[in-house]
Write a protein that holds these residues in place. Structure first.
Motif, PDB file in Angstrom:
ATOM      1  N   PRO A   1      40.170  52.984  43.169  1.00 54.76           N
ATOM      2  CA  PRO A   1      40.379  52.709  44.598  1.00 54.76           C
ATOM      3  C   PRO A   1      39.189  52.019  45.260  1.00 54.76           C
ATOM      4  CG  PRO A   1      41.003  54.969  44.068  1.00 54.76           C
ATOM      5  CD  PRO A   1      40.261  54.423  42.882  1.00 54.76           C
ATOM      6  N   LYS A   2      38.001  52.149  44.697  1.00 58.74           N
ATOM      7  CA  LYS A   2      36.828  51.549  45.332  1.00 58.74           C
ATOM      8  C   LYS A   2      36.232  50.425  44.486  1.00 58.74           C
ATOM      9  CE  LYS A   2      34.433  55.700  43.728  1.00 58.74           C
ATOM     10  NZ  LYS A   2      33.542  56.806  43.975  1.00 58.74           N
ATOM     11  N   TRP A   3      36.986  49.941  43.494  1.00 60.16           N
ATOM     12  CA  TRP A   3      36.478  48.892  42.623  1.00 60.16           C
ATOM     13  C   TRP A   3      36.320  47.595  43.409  1.00 60.16           C
ATOM     14  CZ3 TRP A   3      34.065  48.321  38.238  1.00 60.16           C
ATOM     15  CH2 TRP A   3      34.035  47.067  37.610  1.00 60.16           C
ATOM     16  N   ALA A   4      35.127  46.987  43.308  1.00 58.32           N
ATOM     17  CA  ALA A   4      34.849  45.716  43.983  1.00 58.32           C
ATOM     18  C   ALA A   4      34.951  44.608  42.949  1.00 58.32           C
ATOM     19  CB  ALA A   4      33.454  45.747  44.601  1.00 58.32           C
ATOM     20  N   PRO A   5      36.027  43.809  43.013  1.00 57.60           N
ATOM     21  CA  PRO A   5      36.205  42.778  41.980  1.00 57.60           C
ATOM     22  C   PRO A   5      35.175  41.671  42.098  1.00 57.60           C
ATOM     23  CG  PRO A   5      37.870  42.544  43.693  1.00 57.60           C
ATOM     24  CD  PRO A   5      37.087  43.779  44.026  1.00 57.60           C
ATOM     25  N   GLY A   6      34.957  40.982  40.981  1.00 53.44           N
ATOM     26  CA  GLY A   6      34.122  39.781  41.000  1.00 53.44           C
ATOM     27  C   GLY A   6      32.700  39.964  40.521  1.00 53.44           C
ATOM     28  N   LYS A   7      32.199  41.208  40.565  1.00 42.53           N
ATOM     29  CA  LYS A   7      30.794  41.403  40.171  1.00 42.53           C
ATOM     30  C   LYS A   7      30.662  41.700  38.686  1.00 42.53           C
ATOM     31  CE  LYS A   7      29.493  43.157  44.716  1.00 42.53           C
ATOM     32  NZ  LYS A   7      29.125  44.353  45.500  1.00 42.53           N
ATOM     33  N   ALA A   8      31.656  42.341  38.134  1.00 44.98           N
ATOM     34  CA  ALA A   8      31.642  42.697  36.703  1.00 44.98           C
ATOM     35  C   ALA A   8      33.077  42.876  36.251  1.00 44.98           C
ATOM     36  CB  ALA A   8      30.857  43.980  36.469  1.00 44.98           C
ATOM     37  N   LYS A   9      33.282  42.831  34.945  1.00 44.34           N
ATOM     38  CA  LYS A   9      34.613  43.092  34.409  1.00 44.34           C
ATOM     39  C   LYS A   9      34.832  44.597  34.337  1.00 44.34           C
ATOM     40  CE  LYS A   9      35.822  40.256  30.821  1.00 44.34           C
ATOM     41  NZ  LYS A   9      35.587  39.501  29.573  1.00 44.34           N
TER      42      LYS A   9
END
Lengths: 139, 189
Positions: B64-72
């Motif tokens: 729910p708090k995953w921030a896409p784009g910084k890591a796979k």
């Protein structure tokens, strides 16, 4: 790319160029093709083959079920259930709303689980087979 | 920093929203992979299941708090699983036991029909005897099929250091499995 670097690639990553660093793959392939057969490359190929004999562990149904159940325990409830819970909380109070939604969420997850069981099993089966397919392809 | 492309991004987003089908798909996609990592790192199937289950639980909490784009997401999940593996490996070293670890029988060669299974057992035994970091490097690159850059980042080493670990690990495995490699060479003729 030179002969020394090619030896380093083979020593580290094995004889299959698909496993070499992307930036060096084409040059390495060309050098490998241009040179005579190498005992080092052959030995690396033998080890690559052996490594694929390591069996891929199968995911048991019990483990899969525990992991699926842990999703609900971690609070992953469908959005519509959360909205419904919030509306119930406003009307009847938080305690009753949470209890009602826990039952609904469990029911939604179980029904989705039941309906998706066959396809999930098929996917898990295919995933367990894919290692065998890879070993045939790469071995 | 350039945005990192992540094939799991949409699935993680839907998992974070509690999408039941996405949760099922995440289990199908990641659980076998993480279980395989843990099994090869720890050798113990029970401990491997514990690690896989705990790693997936942390995935549910993170989604729910995953921030896409910084890591796979897959890289993050591997990091979680490896940390859990190393916790167990450290605990093993702290436990003094009178019972020696179970040894693989290195007796006479089995019947041809059992060769593949026995070879797999020998390979797993040889992997388990490697130093932890060499085993980790080989598991990440060969079995988990991470790129050298991904594996080096996970292990917090340079690519050169990763290649050194891989080379040493593979050399040790060749020595352990020399008789099997000789059999293969004889079959090739």
């Amino acid at each position: 790319m030179n002969a020394e670097r090619l030896q380093q690639l083979v020593a580290a990553y094995g004889a299959d160029p698909r496993r070499w660093p992307e930036a060096e793959r084409d040059a390495g392939r060309a050098l490998l093709a241009a040179g005579p057969g190498d005992a080092t490359v052959e030995a690396a190929r033998d080890l690559d083959y052996l490594l694929w004999a390591s069996p891929q562990p199968a995911v048991s149904m019990a483990l899969r079920d525990r992991v699926l159940a842990s999703a609900a325990a971690a609070g992953l409830t469908p959005r519509r259930v959360r909205l419904w819970r919030d509306r119930l909380a406003l009307t009847f109070g938080a305690g009753w709303a949470v209890a009602a939604c826990a039952g609904v969420a469990a029911g939604v997850l179980v029904s989705a689980q039941i309906s998706a069981d066959a396809s999930a099993d098929a996917v898990l089966y295919q995933a367990s087979q894919s290692a065998l397919d890879d070993s045939e392809m790469l071995g | 920093m350039a945005r990192i492309a992540d094939p799991d991004e949409e699935l993680v987003r839907r998992v974070g929203q509690g999408d039941a089908a996405a949760i099922q798909a995440m289990v199908a996609r990641k659980l076998p992979r993480i279980l395989a990592l843990a099994k090869r790192m720890l050798s113990d199937p029970i401990e491997a299941e514990d690690v896989a289950q705990e790693a997936m639980l942390r995935a549910w909490r993170q989604a729910p708090k995953w921030a896409p784009g910084k890591a796979k997401f897959d890289t993050w999940l591997h990091r979680v699983a490896l940390n859990l593996c190393y916790d167990r490996l450290r605990r093993r070293r702290e436990v003094v036991t009178d019972t020696p670890p179970e040894r693989i029988d290195d007796g006479p060669a089995p019947d041809q029909g059992l060769l593949s299974a026995e070879t797999g057992v020998r390979v797993d035994a040889a992997l388990s005897r490697l130093p932890d970091r060499q085993r980790e490097a080989i598991v990440l690159c060969h079995y988990q099929e991470l790129t050298n850059i991904e594996a080096a980042a996970l292990m917090e080493v340079s690519v050169e250091a990763l290649e050194s670990l891989l080379s040493r690990g593979r050399r040790a495995l060749r020595v352990s499995l020399a008789d099997l490699a000789d059999d293969r060479g004889a079959d090739r003729g």
